[in-house]
Design an enzyme around this catalytic site. Sequence first.
Site, PDB file in Angstrom:
ATOM      1  N   GLU A 130      23.094 -22.912  -3.775  1.00 31.64           N
ATOM      2  CA  GLU A 130      21.732 -23.469  -3.766  1.00 31.64           C
ATOM      3  C   GLU A 130      20.796 -22.436  -4.389  1.00 31.64           C
ATOM      4  OE1 GLU A 130      19.829 -24.107  -0.011  1.00 31.64           O
ATOM      5  OE2 GLU A 130      18.462 -25.600  -0.831  1.00 31.64           O
ATOM      6  N   HIS A 194      14.447 -28.145  -4.710  1.00 31.15           N
ATOM      7  CA  HIS A 194      13.449 -27.088  -4.872  1.00 31.15           C
ATOM      8  C   HIS A 194      12.820 -27.216  -6.263  1.00 31.15           C
ATOM      9  CE1 HIS A 194      14.311 -24.825  -1.142  1.00 31.15           C
ATOM     10  NE2 HIS A 194      15.513 -25.349  -1.290  1.00 31.15           N
ATOM     11  N   ASN A 218      12.165 -32.659   1.027  1.00 27.89           N
ATOM     12  CA  ASN A 218      11.799 -31.267   1.306  1.00 27.89           C
ATOM     13  C   ASN A 218      11.898 -30.440   0.034  1.00 27.89           C
ATOM     14  OD1 ASN A 218      13.299 -31.925   4.343  1.00 27.89           O
ATOM     15  ND2 ASN A 218      11.226 -31.117   4.236  1.00 27.89           N
ATOM     16  N   ARG A 226       0.450 -42.077  -9.786  1.00 33.06           N
ATOM     17  CA  ARG A 226       0.694 -42.079 -11.231  1.00 33.06           C
ATOM     18  C   ARG A 226       1.771 -41.077 -11.631  1.00 33.06           C
ATOM     19  NH1 ARG A 226      -4.232 -42.980 -10.040  1.00 33.06           N
ATOM     20  NH2 ARG A 226      -4.793 -40.795  -9.906  1.00 33.06           N
ATOM     21  N   GLY A 248      14.155 -34.694  12.924  1.00 33.87           N
ATOM     22  CA  GLY A 248      12.880 -35.087  13.514  1.00 33.87           C
ATOM     23  C   GLY A 248      11.723 -34.186  13.114  1.00 33.87           C
ATOM     24  N   HIS A 250      11.946 -31.911   9.747  1.00 35.24           N
ATOM     25  CA  HIS A 250      11.866 -31.668   8.303  1.00 35.24           C
ATOM     26  C   HIS A 250      11.234 -32.838   7.547  1.00 35.24           C
ATOM     27  CE1 HIS A 250      14.214 -28.033   8.663  1.00 35.24           C
ATOM     28  NE2 HIS A 250      14.134 -27.843   7.369  1.00 35.24           N
ATOM     29  N   ASP A 273      21.975 -28.297   6.709  1.00 33.27           N
ATOM     30  CA  ASP A 273      21.243 -27.133   6.166  1.00 33.27           C
ATOM     31  C   ASP A 273      21.200 -26.048   7.248  1.00 33.27           C
ATOM     32  OD1 ASP A 273      19.874 -25.618   4.307  1.00 33.27           O
ATOM     33  OD2 ASP A 273      17.970 -26.672   4.525  1.00 33.27           O
ATOM     34  N   ALA A 307      12.896 -22.607   7.537  1.00 38.15           N
ATOM     35  CA  ALA A 307      13.996 -21.794   6.998  1.00 38.15           C
ATOM     36  C   ALA A 307      15.315 -22.398   7.453  1.00 38.15           C
ATOM     37  CB  ALA A 307      13.871 -20.357   7.482  1.00 38.15           C
TER      38      ALA A 307
HETATM   39 ZN   LIG Z   1      16.863 -25.719   0.357  1.00 37.16          ZN
END
Ligand SMILES: [Zn+2]
Length: 380
Positions: A130, A194, A218, A226, A248, A250, A273, A307
Amino acid sequence: MRTALVNGRLLTGSGFVSGCTLLLSGARIEALLDPRDPRCAGVPSVDLEGQMLLPGFIDVQVNGGGGVLFNDDPAPESIRAIGAAHRVFGTTGFLPTLISDDLDTIGRAIDAVQAALDSSMPGVLGIHIEGPFLNWARRGVHDSKHLRQLDASLLSLLCRLRTGRTVLTLAPEMTTPDIIAKLAAGGILVSAGHSEANYAQTTAAIAHGLRGFTHLFNAMARLEPRDPGIVGAALYDETTWCGIIVDGHHVDPIMLKLALRCKRHDRFMLVTDAMPAVGSAHSTFILQGRTIRVVDGICRDQNGTLAGTALDMSAAVRNAVALLDLDIAAAARMASEYPAEFLGLGHELGRIAPGYRANLVLLDQELMVRKTWIEGLVSA
Ligand SMILES: [Zn+2]
């Protein structure tokens, strides 16, 4: 070596089935049989006591567990410890996930996963890299000093894993469609995340082989009137998969319900995650020199930035039932069958069917994990 699992409620392709015996042969499922079938005679049996037997959970985004962070020491023993911590919560297949780091660490992480695969370490299916090819503005907790563009010089490093699966999360705007096509041709499962990519950039990436979206909503540019952007592309496209964090916190459950109305349910995957806090009594851990605190099940740095999570996969399944109004079969498939399809392993993982690998999880009435099997071997 054969084992007969008897008296369970088995989740099959046609829903829950009771009153049949699941015959395991070595690492595989041999057959679903009538208990009086002669093939069951004399075979050691395990009584499932009427509980639910599901395909084992598959988690494509696992940063850590059991107090261990993969980035800290990307070595086979770290992977083993993380896998053992998550197995308690029903995860029988996972991708150790390396968040943005330097190229040397990425290389060591790939080599560690290759060693784990070569030694048939339980549950390891590959690696998820990631970053670091992420948009600075959407970096979240990723360390900005590692972020960089992705060019052709890095293809051989990223394609180094010989067996198993490699998922690479990148921001499409940090590379080119041509590089995405080369990654896809090299066997990499490219996932966008990201990112501030606009709709055109994202659809171009899809056309060149982008396969999924990492923790949808996220660390992504928002849906705007637009500017549908990356989220609009993720929801409008019918082919790509979306990882979703259902803790509940994120993502508001209404946003996830909206997503489920936009797109086929078999294109959603529950991910954790997860950070080292899962399966650990510690309420703080260090992430690349920064202290992360776990309060009420939420991991944040000192600035309040999320995090990762303290979520385990069985809790994600329970949350999907409680927060998204899914039935257990639908929630379980998002934790098994659909991630298996995303990984290109849907022919051997993610279902209870003859010939499939015997990766299974037994849940009680409260949807708590009672036992797991990986490759036919039951948890202690
Ligand atoms: Zn991430």
